[in-house]
Write a protein that holds these residues in place. Structure first.
Motif, mmCIF file in Angstrom:
data_model
loop_
_atom_site.group_PDB
_atom_site.id
_atom_site.type_symbol
_atom_site.label_atom_id
_atom_site.label_comp_id
_atom_site.label_asym_id
_atom_site.label_seq_id
_atom_site.Cartn_x
_atom_site.Cartn_y
_atom_site.Cartn_z
ATOM 1 N N VAL A 45 4.043 -0.466 -5.266
ATOM 2 C CA VAL A 45 2.602 -0.454 -5.517
ATOM 3 C C VAL A 45 2.229 -1.495 -6.560
ATOM 4 O O VAL A 45 1.243 -2.233 -6.407
ATOM 5 C CB VAL A 45 2.133 0.950 -5.953
ATOM 6 N N ALA A 46 3.034 -1.572 -7.618
ATOM 7 C CA ALA A 46 2.763 -2.552 -8.677
ATOM 8 C C ALA A 46 2.890 -3.979 -8.162
ATOM 9 O O ALA A 46 2.051 -4.842 -8.466
ATOM 10 C CB ALA A 46 3.706 -2.334 -9.851
ATOM 11 N N TYR A 50 -0.157 -6.804 -8.066
ATOM 12 C CA TYR A 50 -0.110 -8.109 -8.720
ATOM 13 C C TYR A 50 -0.119 -9.255 -7.706
ATOM 14 O O TYR A 50 -0.755 -10.294 -7.932
ATOM 15 C CB TYR A 50 1.114 -8.198 -9.629
ATOM 16 N N CYS A 51 0.587 -9.089 -6.603
ATOM 17 C CA CYS A 51 0.628 -10.163 -5.596
ATOM 18 C C CYS A 51 -0.744 -10.386 -4.969
ATOM 19 O O CYS A 51 -1.194 -11.531 -4.826
ATOM 20 C CB CYS A 51 1.655 -9.831 -4.510
ATOM 21 N N TYR A 52 -1.425 -9.299 -4.616
ATOM 22 C CA TYR A 52 -2.723 -9.463 -3.980
ATOM 23 C C TYR A 52 -3.817 -9.793 -4.990
ATOM 24 O O TYR A 52 -4.850 -10.369 -4.616
ATOM 25 C CB TYR A 52 -3.064 -8.236 -3.141
ATOM 26 N N PHE A 200 -5.393 -4.779 -2.285
ATOM 27 C CA PHE A 200 -5.654 -4.659 -3.716
ATOM 28 C C PHE A 200 -6.286 -3.300 -4.038
ATOM 29 O O PHE A 200 -5.854 -2.595 -4.956
ATOM 30 C CB PHE A 200 -6.580 -5.798 -4.154
ATOM 31 N N LEU A 201 -7.286 -2.891 -3.237
ATOM 32 C CA LEU A 201 -7.977 -1.627 -3.470
ATOM 33 C C LEU A 201 -7.072 -0.432 -3.204
ATOM 34 O O LEU A 201 -7.018 0.517 -4.005
ATOM 35 C CB LEU A 201 -9.220 -1.553 -2.577
ATOM 36 N N ILE A 202 -6.345 -0.455 -2.104
ATOM 37 C CA ILE A 202 -5.456 0.654 -1.766
ATOM 38 C C ILE A 202 -4.350 0.794 -2.817
ATOM 39 O O ILE A 202 -3.950 1.913 -3.167
ATOM 40 C CB ILE A 202 -4.835 0.459 -0.366
ATOM 41 N N ALA A 203 -3.857 -0.320 -3.347
ATOM 42 C CA ALA A 203 -2.837 -0.272 -4.394
ATOM 43 C C ALA A 203 -3.381 0.426 -5.641
ATOM 44 O O ALA A 203 -2.688 1.244 -6.265
ATOM 45 C CB ALA A 203 -2.362 -1.683 -4.736
ATOM 46 N N ILE A 204 -4.619 0.127 -5.998
ATOM 47 C CA ILE A 204 -5.243 0.788 -7.152
ATOM 48 C C ILE A 204 -5.395 2.283 -6.895
ATOM 49 O O ILE A 204 -5.084 3.122 -7.751
ATOM 50 C CB ILE A 204 -6.615 0.154 -7.465
ATOM 51 N N LEU A 205 -5.862 2.647 -5.695
ATOM 52 C CA LEU A 205 -6.046 4.059 -5.352
ATOM 53 C C LEU A 205 -4.726 4.816 -5.297
ATOM 54 O O LEU A 205 -4.674 6.029 -5.566
ATOM 55 C CB LEU A 205 -6.762 4.175 -3.998
ATOM 56 N N ALA A 206 -3.630 4.109 -4.964
ATOM 57 C CA ALA A 206 -2.319 4.759 -4.831
ATOM 58 C C ALA A 206 -1.632 4.970 -6.175
ATOM 59 O O ALA A 206 -0.721 5.804 -6.276
ATOM 60 C CB ALA A 206 -1.419 3.924 -3.922
ATOM 61 N N MET A 207 -2.051 4.238 -7.184
ATOM 62 C CA MET A 207 -1.351 4.292 -8.484
ATOM 63 C C MET A 207 -1.209 5.701 -9.062
ATOM 64 O O MET A 207 -0.124 6.064 -9.532
ATOM 65 C CB MET A 207 -2.051 3.379 -9.491
ATOM 66 N N ILE A 228 6.047 -13.837 -7.721
ATOM 67 C CA ILE A 228 4.716 -13.328 -7.350
ATOM 68 C C ILE A 228 3.867 -14.446 -6.766
ATOM 69 O O ILE A 228 3.177 -14.261 -5.745
ATOM 70 C CB ILE A 228 4.022 -12.701 -8.582
ATOM 71 N N LEU A 229 3.916 -15.614 -7.393
ATOM 72 C CA LEU A 229 3.157 -16.761 -6.886
ATOM 73 C C LEU A 229 3.636 -17.160 -5.489
ATOM 74 O O LEU A 229 2.825 -17.452 -4.596
ATOM 75 C CB LEU A 229 3.285 -17.941 -7.842
ATOM 76 N N ALA A 230 4.965 -17.151 -5.284
ATOM 77 C CA ALA A 230 5.519 -17.499 -3.973
ATOM 78 C C ALA A 230 5.075 -16.500 -2.912
ATOM 79 O O ALA A 230 4.714 -16.883 -1.784
ATOM 80 C CB ALA A 230 7.045 -17.549 -4.053
#
Length: 301
Positions: A45-46, A50-52, A200-207, A228-230
């Motif tokens: 999730v983290a 960060y990637c998105y 990005f939104l789903i990752a925040i909701l899953a935290m 992360i950049l790659a």
């Protein structure tokens, strides 16, 4: 009016095919840098967050002049964003802890779910080819998930959380496909941003629901930042190449070309993760891949 020249047409066809093959390569290898982050202590999730976040920042800088129309988009893009968001997050959760090829093949059951959803949602009739696709997919899944050693008499179901994530990722992908087919008014740019913002939104909701620590930016080393950049650049490239390819060629050919992802995943998982498939997984996977090809051929362009 110019006379049609076969050489430019050939070059255009090559470019269109190459775009999808490159996208398939991106999707087929992106699991590995996610595992690098996981080994560095950054869970699924983290890492998705960060990637998105990086994807949205990079894409937002390039397309900043288009932000004014964001509030004029239809409601359908919200549903596309949420389903595509779960598709990608569940995929990352699956490939970090699961066997890559089993995850990929469970995801590639998506044509089965698309067929069923299109029948009930879009009122598309399931013909004999459709029934064959369903039979091939279900047979392939049954064989792949079965324990041929006889040690277990349990039903052939996903055997761990990672595989359940892979299965739900494919279902969410099928839902997003149906939404996309209903939302022909959306541009490539808006659909791409919907996918990225959705993850990005789903990752925040899953935290709050995951048993993992979300590290602060200061946690990351330079190498972590480069990974992360790659990943972010790969995700941007994969999304845009996919959108370009599927809008420039018939859906049948695009779908078949995209199965190259399975080949890339098989090679990379063998050499990078030393994962091998058992005979029942090869047989079941072949049937699932065949069902995907028939699903593509069943699509009327």
């Amino acid at each position: 009016m110019h006379v049609n020249n076969p050489k430019p047409l050939a070059k255009s066809a090559l470019l269109n095919s190459s775009s999808l093959l490159l996208a398939a390569v991106c999707w087929g290898v992106v699991w590995y840098p996610y595992r690098i982050l996981a080994n560095a202590g950054v869970a699924a999730v983290a890492s998705s967050f960060y990637c998105y976040s990086t994807v949205l920042i990079l894409a937002g800088i390039v397309c900043i002049k288009h932000w004014r129309g964001i509030f004029k988009l239809p409601v359908s893009i919200l549903w596309l964003s949420l389903t595509a968001g779960w598709t990608n997050l569940a995929y990352v959760l699956a490939v970090i802890d699961g066997e890559v090829m089993r995850v990929m093949l469970l995801f590639y059951l998506s044509p089965l779910w698309t067929l069923i959803l299109a029948h009930f949602w879009l009122k598309e009739r399931i013909d004999k080819r459709g029934l064959m696709i369903m039979a091939l997919s279900l047979t392939g899944a049954f064989i792949m998930l079965s324990d041929l050693t006889g040690k277990s008499s349990a039903w052939p179901l996903p055997r761990n959380t990672a595989e359940w994530f892979a299965l739900t990722s494919g279902i969410a992908f099928a839902i997003s496909n149906v939404i996309t087919r209903k939302s022909t008014h959306l541009t490539i740019r808006s659909k791409s941003f919907a996918v990225w913002a959705g993850v990005f939104l789903i990752a925040i909701l899953a935290m709050p629901f995951v048993n993992e620590t979300i590290p602060s930016p200061s946690f990351f080393s330079l190498n972590d930042g480069l990974v992360i950049l790659a990943i972010a650049l790969s995700l941007i490239a994969a999304t845009l190449l996919t959108q370009y390819g599927i809008t420039q060629m018939p859906a049948t050919r695009a779908s078949v070309l995209f199965l190259f992802e399975l080949v890339v995943a098989a090679i990379t998982s063998y050499f990078l993760a030393h994962e091998t498939m058992e005979i029942n997984e090869w047989i079941g996977g072949s049937l699932i891949a065949a069902a995907s090809i028939f699903a593509a051929l069943n699509h009327h362009d």
